[in-house]
Each structure stands twice: as C-alpha cells, then as structure tokens.
Design a protein around this motif. Structure first.
Motif, PDB file in Angstrom:
ATOM      1  N   SER A 281      -2.941  10.048  -6.027  1.00 35.87           N
ATOM      2  CA  SER A 281      -2.359   9.639  -4.750  1.00 35.87           C
ATOM      3  C   SER A 281      -2.904   8.276  -4.320  1.00 35.87           C
ATOM      4  O   SER A 281      -3.921   7.837  -4.852  1.00 35.87           O
ATOM      5  N   PRO A 282      -2.248   7.664  -3.341  1.00 37.51           N
ATOM      6  CA  PRO A 282      -0.982   8.039  -2.737  1.00 37.51           C
ATOM      7  C   PRO A 282       0.199   7.381  -3.450  1.00 37.51           C
ATOM      8  O   PRO A 282       0.138   6.227  -3.841  1.00 37.51           O
ATOM      9  N   ILE A 283       1.268   8.134  -3.578  1.00 30.62           N
ATOM     10  CA  ILE A 283       2.491   7.597  -4.151  1.00 30.62           C
ATOM     11  C   ILE A 283       3.185   6.735  -3.096  1.00 30.62           C
ATOM     12  O   ILE A 283       3.623   5.627  -3.371  1.00 30.62           O
ATOM     13  N   ARG A 284       3.271   7.259  -1.895  1.00 30.20           N
ATOM     14  CA  ARG A 284       3.821   6.538  -0.737  1.00 30.20           C
ATOM     15  C   ARG A 284       2.751   6.495   0.342  1.00 30.20           C
ATOM     16  O   ARG A 284       1.744   7.184   0.260  1.00 30.20           O
ATOM     17  N   TYR A 285       3.024   5.721   1.396  1.00 28.25           N
ATOM     18  CA  TYR A 285       2.076   5.661   2.511  1.00 28.25           C
ATOM     19  C   TYR A 285       1.844   7.060   3.067  1.00 28.25           C
ATOM     20  O   TYR A 285       2.764   7.854   3.213  1.00 28.25           O
ATOM     21  N   THR A 286       0.588   7.352   3.378  1.00 26.32           N
ATOM     22  CA  THR A 286       0.232   8.614   4.015  1.00 26.32           C
ATOM     23  C   THR A 286      -0.902   8.383   5.007  1.00 26.32           C
ATOM     24  O   THR A 286      -1.819   7.595   4.738  1.00 26.32           O
ATOM     25  N   SER A 287      -0.842   9.059   6.122  1.00 25.21           N
ATOM     26  CA  SER A 287      -1.892   8.921   7.132  1.00 25.21           C
ATOM     27  C   SER A 287      -3.217   9.496   6.649  1.00 25.21           C
ATOM     28  O   SER A 287      -4.269   9.172   7.190  1.00 25.21           O
ATOM     29  N   ALA A 288      -3.189  10.333   5.609  1.00 20.14           N
ATOM     30  CA  ALA A 288      -4.430  10.886   5.054  1.00 20.14           C
ATOM     31  C   ALA A 288      -5.277   9.801   4.398  1.00 20.14           C
ATOM     32  O   ALA A 288      -6.494   9.910   4.331  1.00 20.14           O
ATOM     33  N   HIS A 289      -4.629   8.763   3.885  1.00 17.01           N
ATOM     34  CA  HIS A 289      -5.329   7.647   3.237  1.00 17.01           C
ATOM     35  C   HIS A 289      -4.705   6.321   3.674  1.00 17.01           C
ATOM     36  O   HIS A 289      -4.145   5.593   2.854  1.00 17.01           O
ATOM     37  N   PRO A 290      -4.818   5.986   4.959  1.00 21.69           N
ATOM     38  CA  PRO A 290      -4.175   4.760   5.452  1.00 21.69           C
ATOM     39  C   PRO A 290      -4.773   3.483   4.856  1.00 21.69           C
ATOM     40  O   PRO A 290      -4.138   2.430   4.878  1.00 21.69           O
ATOM     41  N   ASP A 291      -5.978   3.596   4.283  1.00 26.13           N
ATOM     42  CA  ASP A 291      -6.666   2.442   3.707  1.00 26.13           C
ATOM     43  C   ASP A 291      -6.257   2.160   2.261  1.00 26.13           C
ATOM     44  O   ASP A 291      -6.623   1.130   1.705  1.00 26.13           O
ATOM     45  N   LEU A 292      -5.481   3.063   1.652  1.00 32.67           N
ATOM     46  CA  LEU A 292      -5.088   2.897   0.254  1.00 32.67           C
ATOM     47  C   LEU A 292      -3.647   2.397   0.144  1.00 32.67           C
ATOM     48  O   LEU A 292      -2.767   2.867   0.862  1.00 32.67           O
ATOM     49  N   THR A 293      -3.426   1.472  -0.779  1.00 35.57           N
ATOM     50  CA  THR A 293      -2.082   0.965  -1.029  1.00 35.57           C
ATOM     51  C   THR A 293      -1.333   1.961  -1.906  1.00 35.57           C
ATOM     52  O   THR A 293      -1.834   2.352  -2.960  1.00 35.57           O
ATOM     53  N   PRO A 294      -0.142   2.386  -1.487  1.00 37.21           N
ATOM     54  CA  PRO A 294       0.633   3.321  -2.305  1.00 37.21           C
ATOM     55  C   PRO A 294       0.949   2.719  -3.672  1.00 37.21           C
ATOM     56  O   PRO A 294       1.200   1.518  -3.795  1.00 37.21           O
ATOM     57  N   ILE A 295       0.943   3.585  -4.708  1.00 35.32           N
ATOM     58  CA  ILE A 295       1.208   3.094  -6.057  1.00 35.32           C
ATOM     59  C   ILE A 295       2.687   3.152  -6.407  1.00 35.32           C
ATOM     60  O   ILE A 295       3.124   2.482  -7.333  1.00 35.32           O
ATOM     61  N   GLY A 296       3.471   3.954  -5.694  1.00 39.29           N
ATOM     62  CA  GLY A 296       4.903   4.071  -5.972  1.00 39.29           C
ATOM     63  C   GLY A 296       5.165   4.806  -7.278  1.00 39.29           C
ATOM     64  O   GLY A 296       4.251   5.129  -8.040  1.00 39.29           O
ATOM     65  N   TRP A 297       6.447   5.060  -7.536  1.00 35.36           N
ATOM     66  CA  TRP A 297       6.841   5.791  -8.741  1.00 35.36           C
ATOM     67  C   TRP A 297       6.574   4.974  -9.998  1.00 35.36           C
ATOM     68  O   TRP A 297       6.152   5.512 -11.019  1.00 35.36           O
ATOM     69  N   GLU A 298       6.803   3.671  -9.918  1.00 36.26           N
ATOM     70  CA  GLU A 298       6.564   2.818 -11.086  1.00 36.26           C
ATOM     71  C   GLU A 298       5.077   2.762 -11.421  1.00 36.26           C
ATOM     72  O   GLU A 298       4.685   2.859 -12.586  1.00 36.26           O
ATOM     73  N   GLY A 299       4.233   2.634 -10.403  1.00 39.61           N
ATOM     74  CA  GLY A 299       2.786   2.631 -10.621  1.00 39.61           C
ATOM     75  C   GLY A 299       2.304   3.952 -11.187  1.00 39.61           C
ATOM     76  O   GLY A 299       1.436   3.992 -12.061  1.00 39.61           O
TER      77      GLY A 299
END
Length: 186
Positions: A125-143
């Motif tokens: 995680s995270p695939i998309r933005y989530t409030s559980a990890h607001p400091d992490l950049t989402p990786i998306g499906w391609e990532g």
C-alpha cells in the motif's frame, strides 16, 4: 497454500457484539482470510476479542491472523500479520512452518524482506490516496504491476481500494484486494 482473492483486514472494533455480528455476515458472504487488526486496542481487550473471533471464523473454515506473535499459539490462531514496522526488525520467519505469515509494506524492498523471511503473502500500500497513510505517495496500478514483476511473494493491493477493485488488482498481478471496504458487512 491457496489464497482467496480478498483478505479482510478488520476495522477497529467499537462494540464487540456489533463487531462479531458484522464479522459473521462477512464470513457468510465468503470471507476466508482475516487479519484481526490490533492497533488502538488495549492488549487484554484484543486477547478477549481474538478468543471470540477465532472460533467464529473457524466455523466457516476461515483463517485468522493476529498481530501479536505470542497469542497465535496460545489462542489457536492460524498465523501472524507483521506490519511494516515489525517487518523491518524481523530477520527470520517468526513462527514455524504450518502457521501463516503475512507482511505489510510500502516498497519493493519491504516485499523482498517478506520473501527473505519466507512470509506466505504480503500486502502492498497505498495503491490510491488513503487517510491511513497521508504521508505516502500512492503507487497506482502501474506501480503495483512494476513492483510485483520483481517479486514472487503473493501480494494483495491495499490503500484506497475496495472490493470493486479486485479485478483491476488481479490484472496488475496481485492476488487480490486487502482491506474492509466492500467486505465488511456492518
């Protein structure tokens, strides 16, 4: 070990009776792999809840992973889920073969660490933005697909995803989706 296409990570319980009723509805709907999340729960309350969750899940042939290694054997759980902080400190498999080990991570290196300790599966995680990890950049499906192409450990997509994303996660190379959105029948 055969893994299902979803891994239920329970929400933090607010009232045991409501929690257990929602869990049973999820089990009736087909959930077969569960992490009883322990964050924010006092240790005695977590143990007491686990003592009720494990036999309930086992009645449906579902596997239960706990967040406390000492409780796995003591309570008859099926395995252990190491969060990303616990994974960093782990240098070998923390439970014997026969018990399931799951790991959480946010990077390729975390999944490689999971492979090194012979974990059975991972959550990325995270695939998309989530409030559980607001400091992490989402990786998306391609990532997600790029990372999964470099490891062999079965991995679930987590973070800003729901049951509706199962097919997309599988197309990206994941085992399926982890979390509660769309699986928790409250």
């Amino acid at each position: 070990m055969s893994l299902p296409s979803h891994y239920l990570i329970t929400p933090t319980p607010n009232h045991d009776t409501d929690f257990l009723a929602a869990l049973e509805r999820s089990l009736q709907a087909g959930t077969r792999l569960i992490q009883l999340k322990g964050k924010g729960i006092e240790p005695h309350a977590y143990t007491t809840l686990a003592q009720r969750v494990i036999p309930l899940a086992h009645r449906y042939q579902a596997k239960v992973l706990l967040s406390e290694p000492a409780l796995v054997e003591q309570l008859g759980a099926d395995g252990l889920h190491l969060d990303s902080k616990a994974l960093i400190t782990c240098s070998n498999r923390p439970l014997p073969n026969g018990k399931i080990i799951a790991v959480s991570g946010h990077t390729l290196q975390a999944l490689q660490q999971g492979e090194a300790i012979e974990a059975d599966f991972a959550v990325l995680s995270p695939i998309r933005y989530t409030s559980a990890h607001p400091d992490l950049t989402p990786i998306g499906w391609e990532g997600l697909a790029e990372i999964l192409a470099k490891v062999k450990i079965p991995t679930y997509a987590l973070g800003g995803v729901s049951a509706d994303d199962e097919a997309e996660a599988i197309r990206a190379g994941a085992q399926g989706v982890a979390g509660s959105k769309g699986y928790w029948n409250a």
